[in-house]
Design an enzyme around this catalytic site. Structure first.
Site, PDB file in Angstrom:
ATOM      1  N   GLU A 169       1.023  -0.969   0.231  1.00 57.77           N
ATOM      2  CA  GLU A 169      -0.371   0.490  -0.275  1.00 57.77           C
ATOM      3  C   GLU A 169       0.993   1.817   0.118  1.00 57.77           C
ATOM      4  O   GLU A 169       0.675   2.515   0.841  1.00 57.77           O
ATOM      5  CB  GLU A 169      -1.002  -0.289   1.009  1.00 57.77           C
ATOM      6  CG  GLU A 169      -2.091  -1.318   1.220  1.00 57.77           C
ATOM      7  CD  GLU A 169      -2.986  -1.497   2.189  1.00 57.77           C
ATOM      8  OE1 GLU A 169      -2.922  -0.284   3.002  1.00 57.77           O
ATOM      9  OE2 GLU A 169      -3.545  -2.272   2.450  1.00 57.77           O
ATOM     10  N   ASN A 210       2.545  -5.211  -3.108  1.00 59.94           N
ATOM     11  CA  ASN A 210       0.887  -6.126  -2.414  1.00 59.94           C
ATOM     12  C   ASN A 210      -0.428  -4.760  -2.650  1.00 59.94           C
ATOM     13  O   ASN A 210       0.500  -3.049  -1.983  1.00 59.94           O
ATOM     14  CB  ASN A 210       0.722  -5.860  -1.664  1.00 59.94           C
ATOM     15  CG  ASN A 210      -0.789  -7.184  -0.888  1.00 59.94           C
ATOM     16  OD1 ASN A 210      -1.515  -7.470  -1.961  1.00 59.94           O
ATOM     17  ND2 ASN A 210      -1.131  -7.018   0.227  1.00 59.94           N
ATOM     18  N   HIS A 246     -10.448  -6.001  -1.834  1.00 59.15           N
ATOM     19  CA  HIS A 246     -11.353  -6.532  -0.839  1.00 59.15           C
ATOM     20  C   HIS A 246     -13.128  -5.922  -1.953  1.00 59.15           C
ATOM     21  O   HIS A 246     -13.192  -4.598  -2.193  1.00 59.15           O
ATOM     22  CB  HIS A 246     -11.105  -5.541   0.007  1.00 59.15           C
ATOM     23  CG  HIS A 246     -10.011  -6.123   0.918  1.00 59.15           C
ATOM     24  ND1 HIS A 246     -10.222  -7.620   1.521  1.00 59.15           N
ATOM     25  CD2 HIS A 246      -8.753  -5.982   0.762  1.00 59.15           C
ATOM     26  CE1 HIS A 246      -8.994  -7.319   1.860  1.00 59.15           C
ATOM     27  NE2 HIS A 246      -7.914  -6.431   2.240  1.00 59.15           N
ATOM     28  N   GLU A 274      -6.041 -11.191  -0.984  1.00 61.51           N
ATOM     29  CA  GLU A 274      -6.836 -10.550   0.240  1.00 61.51           C
ATOM     30  C   GLU A 274      -8.440 -10.921  -0.310  1.00 61.51           C
ATOM     31  O   GLU A 274      -8.537 -10.076   0.415  1.00 61.51           O
ATOM     32  CB  GLU A 274      -6.301  -9.532   0.157  1.00 61.51           C
ATOM     33  CG  GLU A 274      -5.372  -9.337   0.900  1.00 61.51           C
ATOM     34  CD  GLU A 274      -4.555  -7.790   1.937  1.00 61.51           C
ATOM     35  OE1 GLU A 274      -5.601  -7.115   2.330  1.00 61.51           O
ATOM     36  OE2 GLU A 274      -3.601  -7.740   1.635  1.00 61.51           O
ATOM     37  N   ASP A 276     -12.281 -10.849  -0.117  1.00 56.57           N
ATOM     38  CA  ASP A 276     -13.094 -10.856   0.400  1.00 56.57           C
ATOM     39  C   ASP A 276     -14.138  -9.999  -0.419  1.00 56.57           C
ATOM     40  O   ASP A 276     -13.872  -9.480  -0.987  1.00 56.57           O
ATOM     41  CB  ASP A 276     -12.703 -10.405   1.516  1.00 56.57           C
ATOM     42  CG  ASP A 276     -12.743  -9.446   1.821  1.00 56.57           C
ATOM     43  OD1 ASP A 276     -12.630  -8.026   1.039  1.00 56.57           O
ATOM     44  OD2 ASP A 276     -12.412  -9.482   3.118  1.00 56.57           O
TER      45      ASP A 276
END
Ligand SMILES: *[C@@H]1O[C@H](CO)[C@@H](O)[C@H](O)[C@H]1NC(C)=O
Length: 356
Positions: A169, A210, A246, A274, A276
């Site tokens: 990030e 990432n 996400h 990651e 979801d």
């Protein structure tokens, strides 16, 4: 007073249940559940040519026996990411004092199960110990701190990690760099410093950047691509891009595949790191059906590229999802519900891999 009130309430509930011809349904059984009969999600991912299907987990969760039984199933999960215990605050809480006990617990679990590991992470502006977050350093001092941290962390797990999220990030959504302690002090010099230090202590781990909100075309994706090109032109090791993914139900980017292609064109591999798919609560049958489609869409997009090595969900059960804490009023983002029952999303993942 509270005890008496609770006792009365409990009595009332018991009375209601006893009088009812059918016991109250559990929250999960009120909704449709998965029907796929497969050896596991990792098994279907392997059949589709992927290296792994995996999950994040965290040390406090490992006391939950039914949860761990699923986590330990290496047909279900072929890869593990430590959600917190390899981050900077956990691994170098004081300058030069490294603590790997909690990270090692996750490493040992994965190794015991024959599961791959992704290391997460070397440099991130959050979950920093105070000595880094509030330190006063010259650029040279902070570069040397980053090199020592990444080199020591990655070196501790040499030969045991498939990949490392070396940089996490680094960008704002508008494509500018995060104005964190690293950027403010060193400019972008901390990035090659971290990557070179990681490569030096584990030559075989794939080194990733990432990021989130790079799953669609826009200034952030473009900024990351420009960084990758610059690193490559300078001979700095960069092997892969982690798309955190996400997502929100019904809002998976429509240009997901086209956007993946623009990264693949840079000659890097990638992973969904990651995943979801959250919704505004309460859950409904319609939201769960859309969520199933959304998981399938994401898996399909990975299947479309040999360069997509695998998919990791950011924990597999709603019980341990980060979503409700980070987005009040939202949740139910994972493929297993909070009773460890497989949701329609599980079928979406299976169908996505079986489309290969
Ligand atoms: C970095 O610099 C910017 C601009 O001066 C400032 O707003 C921000 O708080 C600084 N960040 C840190 C972590 O010092």
């Amino acid at each position: 007073m509270y005890a008496i009130t609770n006792l009365l309430a409990l009595t009332a509930l018991c009375g209601a249940a006893a009088a009812s011809p059918t016991p109250a349904a559990s929250a999960s059984s009120a909704f449709p559940t998965a029907t796929s009969v497969v050896a596991g999600l990792h098994a279907v991912a392997k059949t589709a040519g992927k290296l792994y299907f995996g999950t994040a987990t965290d040390n406090p969760e490992l006391t939950d026996t039914p949860y761990v039984a699923i986590l330990d199933d290496n047909m279900m999960f072929g890869q593990i990411t430590a959600a917190n215990s390899m981050k900077w605050d956990a691994t170098e809480p004081e300058q030069g004092v490294f603590t790997f006990d909690q990270g090692d617990v996750i490493r040992n679990l994965a190794q015991g199960n024959g599961q791959l590991l992704r290391g997460h992470n070397c440099v991130w502006h959050e979950q920093l110990p105070d000595w880094v977050a509030f330190g006063t350093f010259t650029s040279d001092e902070l570069i040397s701190i980053v090199e020592n941290h990444c080199g020591t962390l990655v070196g501790h797990y040499t030969g045991q990690m498939y990949a490392w999220d070396v940089i996490n990030e680094a960008f704002n959504d508008d494509g500018t760099f995060q104005q964190d302690i690293f950027f403010n002090t060193t400019g972008t010099a901390y990035i090659p410093a971290a990557l070179n230090a990681a490569r030096a202590t584990d030559p075989n781990a794939k080194l990733y950047i990432n990021e989130f909100n790079i799953e669609f075309a826009g200034p952030k994706a473009t900024a990351l691509q420009n960084l990758i090109k610059e690193l490559q032109s300078e001979g700095v090791p960069i092997d892969g891009v982690g798309f955190q993914s996400h997502f929100i139900v019904g809002e998976v980017p429509t240009d997901l595949v086209a956007n993946f292609q623009t990264f693949v064109d840079l000659d890097v591999e990638f992973a969904i790191t990651e995943l979801d798919v959250r919704m505004t609560l309460p859950e409904t049958d319609a939201l769960l059906a859309q969520q199933k489609k959304d998981y399938e869409t994401v898996i399909n997009a990975c299947v479309a590229f040999p360069e997509c090595v695998g998919v990791t969900v950011w924990d597999f059960t709603d019980t341990f999802s980060w979503v409700p804490g980070a987005f009040p009023g939202q949740g139910a983002a994972c493929p297993w519900d909070d009773n460890l029952v497989r949701k329609p999303a599980f079928d979406g993942i299976v169908t996505g891999f079986q489309s290969a």
